[in-house]
Motif scaffolding. Structure first.
Motif, mmCIF file in Angstrom:
data_model
loop_
_atom_site.group_PDB
_atom_site.id
_atom_site.type_symbol
_atom_site.label_atom_id
_atom_site.label_comp_id
_atom_site.label_asym_id
_atom_site.label_seq_id
_atom_site.Cartn_x
_atom_site.Cartn_y
_atom_site.Cartn_z
ATOM 1 N N ALA A 1 0.924 -1.204 0.039
ATOM 2 C CA ALA A 1 0.052 0.004 0.096
ATOM 3 C C ALA A 1 0.857 1.215 -0.177
ATOM 4 C CB ALA A 1 -0.820 0.013 1.256
ATOM 5 N N ILE B 1 -7.072 0.575 1.251
ATOM 6 C CA ILE B 1 -7.534 1.185 0.067
ATOM 7 C C ILE B 1 -7.736 2.499 0.026
ATOM 8 C CG2 ILE B 1 -8.742 0.886 -2.346
ATOM 9 C CD1 ILE B 1 -8.918 -2.304 -1.755
ATOM 10 N N VAL C 1 -5.048 4.821 0.985
ATOM 11 C CA VAL C 1 -3.812 4.982 -0.225
ATOM 12 C C VAL C 1 -4.509 6.109 -1.004
ATOM 13 C CG1 VAL C 1 -2.863 4.078 -2.201
ATOM 14 C CG2 VAL C 1 -2.843 2.786 -0.193
#
Length: 854
Positions: free
Chosen positions: A185, A240, A243
């Motif tokens: 990530a 996710i 990020v």
């Protein structure tokens, strides 16, 4: 008195603590011997940074041809080594040394020194070759910057990334997933958004390390995932979202970035410099807006511009624990970002630097980064919406809405008032409607207002300060209010309203020596669907502290532990088993959990108890003396006490608390309130004059409906009570319980005091948590006297049964420790906490001084 004890897995007695302190230099040498590659690599990076001037902030990029470049412009033969050991800046040197001293030793412990060195070398060299080949292939493409295709690489983190990902293959299931998710990530974020060449080489090195690790682990036994799929999904989705939030921030910090997704950063910049440049030659309706942003720029507007990204980071924090509020926030923010990008096309706010050469490619990257990424995250959140069902209490939601609404109104009024009082700050005098309209706009990030027109704006003084900061102040309130909602949980009593009755029935079927603690006020009870198992727990700061052993049959133990953990995870809590016996350790370890000793329970077997022989002299003498002086023991219950006797118990207890000047502890330590239970019995020491001298309480445990033993809880004596009165009461209790057919008697334990164990020769590695518990035991001894209490109970020659703290995730230990402290001191005020901390540190200083005198 059933209380938590803390001896730690290493048997931390005061003597042991002293040996640990004395052995710190030796421990460092031992650490150096265990991880020589990590320390050597840190030393090499430091040396090269000093030799090349990177440590002094000098520019090193490309110096002497050290950096590996494209295959078309090959470097010197030794460039492969220098590219992986020479940092190109002071920041790079600091970060590389920090990684070499923190994460690289972990990798070396998993791989061993030889395989660590091989992983670093193979992954690093492979990354340089593959990266250089890609640079050569991209050379000449109009869509790719010439700087990017010819930039050299100097980055020691490339080799470290390869070793860490290789080591992940040999880590436990929990840490294997965590290392890989976090590493890719972070590395992916910098590669896709910041886009510098070093970031891509680090990502390639990590991928190489992943393959190397798979080769190392090909013969290792398969390690299944231990955590629930729901929690796994939450963690991945949170990563996710984080990020997509941190990526544009990284691009902004790096000057806009050059990664394929870096164009998303233009939506969160304070103003669009390219559009400002174009406005000098060609006026459009967006120019007024950009000019206003340029004139009123500052720290406040810059922070306001990245508010959507901060809200996404806040979303990721809440998604990790399954919060419905975080899911809703993520949906709203991503929809707004995607909608902004679409509106930017409609209003002509999208400007490309090179429309004649590569404009189609640039437009495609912009569409993917600015529309596709938030739209994809939005779709992902919608698909997985059932994973985020942890709802906050209605009162917490109402409080948040009230606070946010009040903050909005207050900010609007402050803005309107200040701007009205300082009209000279404006070059064009605004009307009342202009100020009201602008007050509302101050809460919206500037990129969301492109093409919406521009109102008069201030240029100086208090008007400009309020103009710049009022929106930031409002969003700060929103963020704090959301964090409060994240922490809010339904009260345990609302989860299972009739669970206390079921818990009591299971308690009588069969229970452990400490299970009666689960009946105390403040505990909730999880009940299995088949009504065959139960766990007593309390929720403190999002941590579900399960108290003592679960109520279930031995055949159902593993299933009960898993079901309670799933129950806690489903509500966004962190499950922890506190004061659990070793019988459950195999099942906990099979789940991938960790355990640490938190004390020793003391149990007397009553079958052959006679109090004869020299070993019982310290108990027999006080017993005989008390009986000669007319002391009697009265077996009774709280409900049967006279008003006078009950008042004396309260008086003794209050005096005991007052003498310490610190809050009375709770959780697994009973007070006067816990005495008023029909199943709890009291044993009172009354002198010849009928005056109460001491009191003890005893909690039962059952087997097949019959009481088979008792556990000591409440234990108080008068300040002027005769010596030996507690030995008298416990000895009387043991003899009386034996006569009534009890098999055993538990004296419980003493907080933060453990059974002494032999000190090993030479330096020994002590776990961090155990070292902390040992320090706390020494520091708190002058305040509460836990170790003295534990030594007192050793007079009765008990058996020792280790008690454990079981937890799934080492990262949660700070939160677990805080929750345990709050559980023991639930009603302490900030002043009382401060007094406790002062006493603890004073005790620690006294213990250190005593150790030096010895």
């Amino acid at each position: 008195m059933r209380v938590a004890t803390a001896g730690g897995e290493s048997g931390l007695s005061p003597e042991r603590i002293g040996s640990v302190r004395a052995g710190r230099p030796a421990a460092f040498v031992a650490q150096l011997r265990r991880t020589p590659v990590a320390f050597a690599f840190a030393f090499v990076v430091l040396s090269t940074a000093l030799a090349t001037g990177a440590a002094r902030g000098l520019e090193v990029q490309g110096a002497l041809g050290w950096g590996r470049s494209t295959l078309q412009t090959p470097s010197a033969w030794w460039a492969a080594a220098t590219s992986l050991t020479v940092p190109d800046s002071a920041v790079d040197a600091i970060l590389s040394i920090a990684l070499a001293l923190t994460v690289l030793p972990i990798a070396e412990r998993l791989l061993g020194s030889a395989r660590t060195l091989v992983s670093m070398a193979v992954a690093g060299v492979t990354a340089l070759v593959v990266g250089a080949a890609v640079q050569s292939i991209l050379t000449g493409l109009p869509e790719v910057s010439e700087i990017a295709t010819r930039e050299t690489v100097l980055d020691p983190a490339i080799a470290i990334s390869g070793a860490v990902l290789a080591a992940s293959a040999l880590a436990s299931a929990l840490w294997r997933r965590r290392i890989r998710v976090v590493a890719f990530a972070v590395l992916g974020m910098f590669a896709l958004y910041a886009g510098d060449v070093d970031s891509w080489f680090r990502l390639i090195g990590a991928l190489c390390g992943l393959g190397i690790g798979m080769l190392f682990a090909r013969r290792a036994p398969h390690r299944p995932w231990h955590r629930s799929s729901t929690r796994e999904t939450r963690s991945l989705i949170a990563a996710i979202v984080a990020v997509t939030a941190a990526g544009p921030i990284a691009a902004l910090i790096s000057g806009g970035g050059r990664g394929p997704l870096s164009m998303a950063a233009m939506s969160f910049a304070q103003f669009d410099q390219h559009l400002v440049d174009r406005c000098n030659a060609d006026y459009t309706r967006l120019c007024d807006h950009q000019a206003a942003l340029l004139v009123t720029r500052g720290a406040g507007p810059a922070i306001l511009a990245v508010v959507p990204l901060v809200l996404l980071l806040l979303t990721a924090w809440g998604l990790r624990s399954g919060r419905r509020a975080a899911w809703m926030l993520g949906v709203v923010v991503n929809a707004a970002i995607a909608g902004l990008a679409v509106l930017s096309i409609a209003f002509g706010g999208v400007v490309f630097v090179d429309p004649d050469n590569g404009a189609a490619f640039e437009w495609g990257l912009w569409a993917v980064s600015s529309i596709g990424v938030p739209a994809g995250v939005l779709a992902l959140l919608i698909i997985t919406r059932r994973r985020f069902a942890v709802a906050a209490p209605r009162r917490a939601v109402r409080a948040m809405l009230g606070i946010v609404s009040a903050a909005f109104v207050a900010c609007v009024l402050v803005f309107f008032l200040v701007e009205s009082l300082f009209p000279k700050a404006f070059r064009v005098r605004p009307t009342a409607m202009d100020l009201l309209d602008e007050a509302v706009r101050r809460f919206v990030p500037p990129a969301f207002l492109q093409g919406v027109g521009e109102l008069p704006y201030p240029h100086m003084g208090a008007g400009l300060a309020v103009y710049q900061w009022i929106g930031v102040a409002f969003w700060a309130v929103v963020i704090v209010a959301m964090l409060h909602v994240y922490r809010a949980t339904r009260h345990p009593d609302d989860v299972e309203p009739h669970s206390a009755t079921v818990y009591r029935s299971l308690l009588r079927r069969g229970a452990g020596t400490l299970s009666f603690l689960g009946t105390w006020p403040g505990n909730a009870h999880w009940i299995s669907a088949d009504l065959e198992a139960s766990v007593a727990y309390r929720v403190v700061n999002g941590v579900a502290l399960a108290v003592a052993d679960p109520l279930c049959t031995s055949a159902r133990a593993a299933r009960t532990l898993r079901e309670f953990a799933d129950f806690a995870y489903g509500r966004g809590w962190t499950p922890v088993f506190y004061s659990i016996h070793e019988d459950y350790l195999p099942d906990l370890h099979a789940m991938g959990w960790h355990t640490v000793s938190v004390g020793e329970e003391t149990v007397m077997r009553l079958g052959d108890l006679e109090l004869t022989g020299s070993q019982w002299q310290k108990v027999r003498q006080p017993l005989n003396r008390a009986e000669r002086e007319g002391m009697t023991a009265h077996w009774t219950r709280w409900q049967d006490l006279s008003a006078s006797m009950a008042a004396q118990i309260v008086e003794i207890s209050e005096q005991w608390v007052a003498d310490r000047g610190l809050p009375e502890m709770g959780f697994t330590i009973g007070g006067v309130d816990e005495l008023n239970d029909p199943d709890v019995v009291l044993l009172l020491a009354v002198d010849a004059q009928g005056r109460l001298q001491a009191v003890t309480s005893w909690m039962p445990w059952w087997e097949r409906g019959a009481v088979t033993g008792w556990t000591l809880d409440f234990m108080r004596r008068r300040e002027d009570a005769p010596n030996g009165v507690m030995e008298f009461l416990i000895a009387k209790a043991a003899l009386l319980m034996k006569a009534r057919g009890a098999a055993a008697l538990s004296l419980s334990g003493a907080p933060l005091a453990g059974r002494p164990r032999p000190v090993p020769e030479g330096p020994a590695e002590v776990p961090t948590l155990a070292r902390f518990l040992g320090w706390l035991a020494t520091a708190m001894e002058p305040v509460y006297g836990f170790a003295s209490l534990f030594r007192f109970k050793s007079k009765f020659h008990p058996e020792y049964r280790t008690l454990y703290l079981a937890y799934a995730d080492p990262v949660t230990l700070p939160a677990v420790g805080s929750a345990v402290m709050r559980a023991y001191l639930p009603d302490a005020s900030p002043r009382e906490y401060l007094a406790a901390m002062r006493s603890i540190f004073a005790g620690a200083a006294g213990a250190q001084a005593e150790g030096r005198r010895r």
